[in-house]
Write an enzyme that holds these catalytic residues in place. Structure first.
Site, PDB file in Angstrom:
ATOM      1  N   CYS A  45     151.610  67.204  27.389  1.00 45.45           N
ATOM      2  CA  CYS A  45     150.203  65.731  27.763  1.00 45.45           C
ATOM      3  C   CYS A  45     149.001  67.612  27.969  1.00 45.45           C
ATOM      4  O   CYS A  45     147.905  66.918  27.683  1.00 45.45           O
ATOM      5  CB  CYS A  45     150.270  65.800  29.384  1.00 45.45           C
ATOM      6  SG  CYS A  45     151.747  64.703  29.261  1.00 45.45           S
TER       7      CYS A  45
HETATM    8  C1  BEZ Z   1     155.056  66.271  28.642  1.00 43.54           C
HETATM    9  O1  BEZ Z   1     154.046  65.949  28.815  1.00 43.54           O
HETATM   10  O2  BEZ Z   1     155.565  67.182  27.943  1.00 43.54           O
HETATM   11  C2  BEZ Z   1     156.577  65.429  29.258  1.00 43.54           C
HETATM   12  C3  BEZ Z   1     155.872  65.153  30.276  1.00 43.54           C
HETATM   13  C4  BEZ Z   1     157.338  63.230  30.414  1.00 43.54           C
HETATM   14  C5  BEZ Z   1     158.236  63.761  29.257  1.00 43.54           C
HETATM   15  C6  BEZ Z   1     158.504  64.551  28.613  1.00 43.54           C
HETATM   16  C7  BEZ Z   1     157.348  64.968  28.239  1.00 43.54           C
END
Ligand code: BEZ
Length: 208
Positions: A45
């Site tokens: 994200c």
């Molecule tokens: C991420 O943004 O890295 C992420 C968020 C939730 C689950 C897996 C990855």
């Protein structure tokens, strides 16, 4: 009931990192790239928020307002934005919706219970200035989106609307476009005086 292409994007009022917005009023005469992400302070994200911010001028050039969403609070978003700016070398200025009660995420079916009962998956809604949903995409939590594709599809939709054409596979701006089969050759002569390459009666390529 799931949201379909051509539906009016549901309106909502909500707190964001840029203050309270009423969605349809906020969209105004622009297009909107409305996208959810699972959570603040997560790695994928962070890169996606950074990329959206880095592309601010590209969105603006296309009259598109980005709007992020996760099921976190404004306070959390604001603290996280400092990390996004620092790690992604940017200055994030678009609003992020604080949907801590998951009301909007549920309305837009951004929560897929097989993945998580509280966090949104990576949904994309491209919404036009008439508030109509023109494209939806859903990416898994572990896979960051391709922002070149998001800009490409915005270009394609805006070309489709402006020129009354369709776009072929892997179309890029400047490439040949398709005269829709609903347009007769007689009509096409008026609409596309530049002519076309007729590979089949239903496959006519032209330049715009
Ligand atoms: C991420 O943004 O890295 C992420 C968020 C939730 C689950 C897996 C990855």
């Amino acid at each position: 009931m799931s949201l379909k292409l051509g539906d009016t994007a549901p309106n909502f009022e909500v707190e964001t990192t840029q203050g309270k917005i009423s969605f349809h009023d906020w969209i105004g005469d622009s297009w909107c790239f409305f996208f959810s992400h699972p959570a603040d302070f997560t790695p994928v994200c962070t890169t996606e928020m950074g990329r959206t911010s880095q592309l601010a001028q590209e969105f603006e050039k296309r009259n598109v307002k980005p709007l992020g969403l996760s099921t976190d609070s404004v306070d959390e978003h604001n603290k996280w934005i400092l990390d996004v700016n620092d790690t992604q070398n940017t200055n994030l200025e678009f609003p992020i919706v604080a949907d801590a009660d998951t009301e909007i995420a549920k309305q837009y079916e951004m929560i897929h219970p097989g993945e998580s009962s509280t966090a949104a998956v990576r949904s994309v809604f491209i919404i036009d200035p008439n508030n109509k949903i023109r494209l939806t995409m859903t990416y898994p939590m572990q896979v960051g989106r391709n922002f070149d594709e998001i800009l490409r599809v915005l270009d394609a939709l805006q070309t489709v609307d402006a020129k009354g054409v369709a776009t072929p596979a892997d179309w890029q701006p400047g490439g040949k476009v398709i005269i829709p089969p609903s347009v007769t050759n007689e009509e096409a002569e008026k609409l596309f005086p530049q002519g076309w390459d007729e590979q089949r009666s239903y496959l006519r390529l032209t330049d715009v």
